[in-house]
Write an enzyme that holds these catalytic residues in place. Structure first.
Site, PDB file in Angstrom:
ATOM      1  N   TYR A  11       0.821  -1.208   0.000  1.00 30.73           N
ATOM      2  CA  TYR A  11       0.000   0.000   0.000  1.00 30.73           C
ATOM      3  C   TYR A  11       0.861   1.266   0.000  1.00 30.73           C
ATOM      4  O   TYR A  11       0.428   2.309  -0.481  1.00 30.73           O
ATOM      5  CB  TYR A  11      -0.902   0.038   1.241  1.00 30.73           C
ATOM      6  CG  TYR A  11      -2.257  -0.603   1.059  1.00 30.73           C
ATOM      7  CD1 TYR A  11      -2.385  -1.896   0.579  1.00 30.73           C
ATOM      8  CD2 TYR A  11      -3.419   0.091   1.395  1.00 30.73           C
ATOM      9  CE1 TYR A  11      -3.634  -2.486   0.442  1.00 30.73           C
ATOM     10  CE2 TYR A  11      -4.663  -0.486   1.258  1.00 30.73           C
ATOM     11  CZ  TYR A  11      -4.767  -1.769   0.778  1.00 30.73           C
ATOM     12  OH  TYR A  11      -6.010  -2.347   0.649  1.00 30.73           O
TER      13      TYR A  11
ATOM     14  N   LYS B 239       3.131 -15.275   2.079  1.00 27.37           N
ATOM     15  CA  LYS B 239       3.312 -15.978   0.804  1.00 27.37           C
ATOM     16  C   LYS B 239       4.822 -16.210   0.692  1.00 27.37           C
ATOM     17  O   LYS B 239       5.497 -15.761  -0.249  1.00 27.37           O
ATOM     18  CB  LYS B 239       2.763 -15.125  -0.353  1.00 27.37           C
ATOM     19  CG  LYS B 239       2.659 -15.861  -1.677  1.00 27.37           C
ATOM     20  CD  LYS B 239       1.521 -16.876  -1.728  1.00 27.37           C
ATOM     21  CE  LYS B 239       1.604 -17.697  -3.010  1.00 27.37           C
ATOM     22  NZ  LYS B 239       0.622 -18.779  -3.079  1.00 27.37           N
TER      23      LYS B 239
ATOM     24  N   ASP C  35      -3.135 -18.061   0.198  1.00 27.59           N
ATOM     25  CA  ASP C  35      -4.174 -18.727  -0.604  1.00 27.59           C
ATOM     26  C   ASP C  35      -4.855 -19.820   0.217  1.00 27.59           C
ATOM     27  O   ASP C  35      -6.078 -19.947   0.235  1.00 27.59           O
ATOM     28  CB  ASP C  35      -3.601 -19.272  -1.924  1.00 27.59           C
ATOM     29  CG  ASP C  35      -2.320 -20.070  -1.762  1.00 27.59           C
ATOM     30  OD1 ASP C  35      -1.731 -20.063  -0.655  1.00 27.59           O
ATOM     31  OD2 ASP C  35      -1.893 -20.719  -2.741  1.00 27.59           O
TER      32      ASP C  35
ATOM     33  N   ASP D  22      -6.338  -6.876   4.111  1.00 25.30           N
ATOM     34  CA  ASP D  22      -7.485  -6.217   3.482  1.00 25.30           C
ATOM     35  C   ASP D  22      -8.425  -7.271   2.907  1.00 25.30           C
ATOM     36  O   ASP D  22      -9.635  -7.250   3.127  1.00 25.30           O
ATOM     37  CB  ASP D  22      -6.987  -5.281   2.365  1.00 25.30           C
ATOM     38  CG  ASP D  22      -8.131  -4.596   1.646  1.00 25.30           C
ATOM     39  OD1 ASP D  22      -9.063  -4.134   2.318  1.00 25.30           O
ATOM     40  OD2 ASP D  22      -8.095  -4.542   0.399  1.00 25.30           O
TER      41      ASP D  22
ATOM     42  N   ASP E 234     -12.225  -8.938   4.671  1.00 25.86           N
ATOM     43  CA  ASP E 234     -13.541  -8.912   4.016  1.00 25.86           C
ATOM     44  C   ASP E 234     -14.144 -10.308   4.005  1.00 25.86           C
ATOM     45  O   ASP E 234     -15.335 -10.503   4.258  1.00 25.86           O
ATOM     46  CB  ASP E 234     -13.426  -8.411   2.566  1.00 25.86           C
ATOM     47  CG  ASP E 234     -13.742  -6.924   2.443  1.00 25.86           C
ATOM     48  OD1 ASP E 234     -13.453  -6.186   3.400  1.00 25.86           O
ATOM     49  OD2 ASP E 234     -14.263  -6.513   1.390  1.00 25.86           O
TER      50      ASP E 234
END
Ligand code: IPM
Ligand code: MG
Length: 361
Positions: free
Chosen positions: A141, A192, A224, A248, A252
């Site tokens: 970000y 990751k 993942d 982020d 959600d």
């Protein structure tokens, strides 16, 4: 001494849901002795319209001077054509960076009264109580370099940079372990590390920090797989800690496990415990101005504020109990409407919470 809260209603449904949270704060101030002063300022699209900037300097200065910030939501279709540098979202990101709010706490709790609201089978989500700790001021970000450049061939190329220093990883992991110590003592660090060096470092530092918390069980998961596990068997998680962008996305996903993104609060904290509090949902332009938005996530964000920034946990509990009471009464905003329940608008829901607070006096 009274504490200062900066109120930033923002855009879309922001002003409507904030108005209900302010009612709750006023009730705690007038009836329960909470010593607070409230100020208001502009952020997001409305700030851009009024001043040409989504985060006017005055707003940032007021936020820095406040003990806590309560934010509604920012953004909307109206501002989508604007360049990223002045989009409403930039106001939010500027506050996070400007206040150093590196630790984002995003709880996902399934209220038993709302068990039927989830799209997952009840036995998969019943009793769900997980906390996602998202790093909020670093990663892709904010990493440099970033931008869009034109190559010699005339083709354009866009680029962003994922970067994390050891100290940035260490401090967010400490927050996660400290919180896990007060919960079920399990931390899952999500990365990751099989592909991205920055998150290979993340895993290494998380492991080192874990050595200071022998009582906490640390596990690592690729992002993942974590996304899959969240919908397969979410109750395996207690605390998850992860990077800005992974957090982020996963938050959600976790929010929707509860079926009610309109219920979930969040906190963003800096080193000194100063914080910004906001509902996880966005500005919902499609229902803005209609008086139907669910104000409970914002009201529950006030509870988090009282607990984490204003050292008033007993006031926080009052709010949480009052919210449970209105759910028990069968009151539901439109997002949670169900047969047998009473559907109420934004203001009626806020009034019901205030009434429940007063009744508990
Ligand atoms: C969030 C939002 C923000 C983010 C946007 C509005 C900039 O999605 O708080 O999760 O990406 O952090
Ligand atoms: Mg998001």
């Amino acid at each position: 001494m009274s504490k200062t809260i900066l109120i930033l209603p923002g855009d879309g449904i922001g002003p409507e849901i904030i108005a209900e949270a302010v009612k709750v704060l006023e009730c705690l101030r007038d009836d329960f002795g909470l010593a607070i002063e409230m100020q208001q300022a502009l952020v997001g699209g409305c700030a851009y319209d009024a001043t040409g900037s989504p985060l006017p300097e005055e707003t940032l200065n007021q936020a820095k001077a406040a003990d806590a910030v309560l934010l509604g939501a920012v953004g909307g279709a109206k501002w989508e054509p604007l360049p990223i540098a002045v989009r409403p979202e930039k106001g939010l990101l500027g506050l996070r960076a400007g206040l150093g709010l590196f630790a984002n706490l995003r709880p996902a709790i399934l209220y038993p009264q709302l068990a039927a609201a989830s799209t997952l089978k009840p036995d998969v989500v019943a009793g769900l109580d997980l906390m996602i700790i998202r790093e909020l001021t670093g990663g892709i970000y904010f990493g440099q370099p970033r931008g869009v450049e034109t190559l010699d061939s005339g083709e354009r190329r866009g680029f962003n940079t994922l970067v994390y220093s050891e100290s940035e990883i260490e401090r967010i992991c400490r927050v996660a372990f400290d919180i896990a110590m007060k919960r079920n003592k399990r931390v899952c660090s999500v990365d990751k590390a099989n592909v991205l060096e920055a998150t290979e470092l993340w895993r290494e530092v998380a492991t080192q920090v874990g050595q200071d918390y022998p009582e906490v069980e640390l596990s690592h998961m690729y992002v993942d797989n974590a996304a899959m596990q969240l919908v397969r068997a979410p109750k395996q998680f207690d605390v998850m800690v992860t990077t800005n962008m992974f957090g982020d996305i996963l938050s959600d996903c976790a929010a929707m496990l509860t079926g009610s993104i309109g219920m979930l609060p969040s906190a963003a904290l800096n080193e000194s415990g100063q914080g910004m509090y906001e509902p996880i949902h966005g500005s919902a332009p499609d229902i803005a101005g209609k008086g139907v938005a669910n104000p409970l996530a914002t009201i529950l964000s006030v509870a988090m504020m009282l607990r984490y920034s204003l050292a008033a946990p007993e006031q926080a509990e009052r709010i949480e109990k009052a919210v449970e009471k209105v759910l028990d009464q069968g009151l539901r905003s439109a997002d949670l409407a169900s047969p047998g329940a009473t559907t109420v608008g934004t203001a009626a829901m806020g009034d019901a919470v205030v009434a429940a607070l007063r009744e508990a006096r």
